[in-house]
Scaffold this active site. Structure first.
Site, short mmCIF file in Angstrom:
data_model
loop_
_atom_site.label_atom_id
_atom_site.label_comp_id
_atom_site.label_asym_id
_atom_site.label_seq_id
_atom_site.Cartn_x
_atom_site.Cartn_y
_atom_site.Cartn_z
N LYS A 63 0.81 -1.22 0.00
CA LYS A 63 0.00 0.00 0.00
C LYS A 63 0.84 1.28 0.00
O LYS A 63 0.38 2.34 -0.42
CB LYS A 63 -0.94 0.00 1.21
N SER A 317 0.97 -9.75 -0.05
CA SER A 317 0.65 -8.32 -0.11
C SER A 317 0.85 -7.58 1.20
O SER A 317 0.96 -6.36 1.21
CB SER A 317 -0.79 -8.13 -0.58
#
Length: 518
Positions: A63, A317
């Site tokens: 992110k 992720s």
């Protein structure tokens, strides 16, 4: 590098995205993360399994790429006013970290129920936190309202061209690290990451297949594809909270549709838990649930499509894991791998019945065993059995026990049994009687339970028994015994058994929940 959505009619073309990706300044703070081979899993699955380690980023998540790409592209006036976002997880940390590095004020609106570890992480990265609302949607509404009131720039978590271009730098690294990839498996929440990967790979090397992976509890992209446009789900599950999004982004959906996402697969929570275990055992990474989502999808996809001898990449992720969730994940990963059967039975309440039941199970590895005296005729049993051959072995056990005269109920796929009932077996018996309660340490070895029963059950009636494997050298066991008419010395036999033990008869929890009174 800033890509603006100044006109609602303007559709940003692939070439514009490519220019933004190639010129991206994200490496001012983000790292080029490793593409690592998972040796054990590659052998097991007969494919080359590669993992993109986004847990290596300063905020332990991809992110950071998108957040920095958008914030660094703001004009001076916007930077002076500060930025705001709504998030309970990785995007919040990416915004706080990016803004701090650029000397910009950041305000993060987080739901009131956000755990302390995530709040503390935002503070540690220089962000301010304002707790509002009972869920993400309420927090987002407040963040947008405050952005208008105070002039902050709202940094969306996924549905913005600048965010998408920032996430796409991950795909650029993939091509530099291995241009011979056959398929990439990408976790999907709001779609920012998969949109970025598609927009780059499908323009440069379109033969690489891109597979979206969603949690069954929040499959908003799958729903959008079914109806033909982004649509809100009524509810989403929060186990994989990093992808718990009710509606796919408009721009991210457009990209997936226009650039032809190759396929999509959904997975359940048990499969995610099993993949978290794979990551730990193979590369010693502790992924958060959404971080292991792509691997869970890859494993399911390989089996479903009989894929062999390909180079397959999945994205780890994020790794912002709440430590206290590991206990639940450890419990569920065996079920996700189809390595545990959960079975229930009722047996006669008479001497030798418990021993006979266990003898019929044989020398199998028991993961859990709950037994509780009910009345003079019956006792309940709940047992977990380790499987080495999945469904086939489970059915063989059920058939064998049924032929031995037991009525077996299979709870292996029963969510309520797995989540709640397994911990609630027992209770107070219908009949009042005296019993003594002991805790034990059992060696984690086949035959440990049979040894226990053979040494003790001929002299004392066992009225309660609970065991659960915790993956260590010793298992914790709780057992209760009714007094014997033979007046044999119980402690003497317990010492002979050779297992560490401690009497718990006066434990208040036992008296409150499990013991009946005259």
């Amino acid at each position: 590098m800033f890509l603006s959505k100044s006109s609602s009619n303007h559709v940003i073309c692939g070439a514009e995205y490519l220019r933004a990706i190639l010129k991206s300044p994200v490496y001012e703070i983000a790292k080029v993360t490793p593409l690592q081979k998972m040796e054990k899993l590659s052998l097991k699955l007969n494919n080359t399994i590669l993992v993109k380690r986004e847990d290596y980023q300063p905020v332990h998540s991809f992110k950071l790429r998108g957040a920095y790409a958008m914030i660094v592209g703001l004009n001076q006036e916007q930077k002076a006013r500060g930025v705001i976002t709504a998030s309970a997880g990785n995007h919040a940390q990416g915004v706080a970290y990016s803004a701090n590095k650029l000397g910009i004020k950041s305000l993060i609106i987080m739901p009131k129920a956000t755990v302390d570890i995530k709040i503390d992480a935002v503070y540690s990265f220089g962000g301010e936190v304002f707790l509002y609302g009972n869920n993400f949607d309420e927090a987002k509404f407040k963040a947008i309202e405050m952005s208008k009131q105070h002039g902050y720039t709202f940094i969306p978590p996924f549905d913005h061209p600048a965010i998408i271009a920032g996430q796409a730098t991950l795909a650029m690294e993939l091509l530099q690290q291995d241009a011979h990839i056959d398929r990439v498996f990408v976790p999907v929440g709001g779609g920012g990451l998969i949109a970025g990967i598609i927009i780059l790979l499908k323009q440069l090397i379109p033969q690489i297949k891109i597979i979206a992976v969603e949690s069954e509890e929040s499959a908003c992209l799958k729903k959008a594809i079914e109806v033909g446009y982004p649509i809100h789900l009524n509810n989403v599950g929060l186990f994989a909270d990093g992808v718990a999004v009710k509606c796919i982004g408009k721009e991210t959906y457009r990209i997936c549709k226009e650039y032809l996402l190759d396929d999509l697969i959904t997975v359940d929570s048990d499969s995610i838990c099993a993949s978290m275990k794979d990551l730990f055992e193979d590369i010693r990474a502790i992924a958060e649930p959404s971080g292991a989502l792509a691997l869970a999808g890859m494993k399911k996809y390989i089996k479903k499509n009989n894929i062999i001898r390909e180079r397959l990449v999945h994205i780890l992720s994020g790794a912002n894991m709440n430590f206290h969730s590991l206990r639940y994940i450890s419990e569920r990963c065996e079920l996700g791998e189809k390595k545990e059967a959960l079975l229930a039975a009722v047996i006669p309440e008479k001497y030798g019945s418990f021993l006979k039941f266990c003898q019929n199970l044989g020398n199998r590895s028991i993961t859990e065993f709950s037994y509780r005296y009910l009345d003079t005729n019956r006792a309940y049993i709940f047992v977990g059995v380790h499987l080495t051959n999945g469904f086939k072995e489970r059915n063989e056990i059920i058939d064998h026990m049924t032929n031995a005269g037991y009525k077996i109920i299979d709870f292996s796929d029963n969510e309520i049994a797995k989540l709640h009932i397994r911990y609630m077996i027992g209770g107070k018996p219908l009949k009042n009687f005296e019993e003594r309660l002991f805790s034990f340490e059992f060696p984690e070895a086949p035959g440990a339970l049979l040894k226990f029963l053979q040494v003790l059950s001929n002299n004392w009636n066992i009225s309660l028994f609970h065991y659960r494997s915790h993956g260590t050298d010793y298992g914790r066991v709780l057992a209760a015994f009714q007094p014997s008419n033979s007046n044999c010395n119980l402690e003497k036999h317990l010492i002979t058994l050779g297992y560490n033990f401690h009497e718990e008869t006066n434990n208040p929890a036992f008296h409150f929940f499990l013991r009946n009174y005259r």
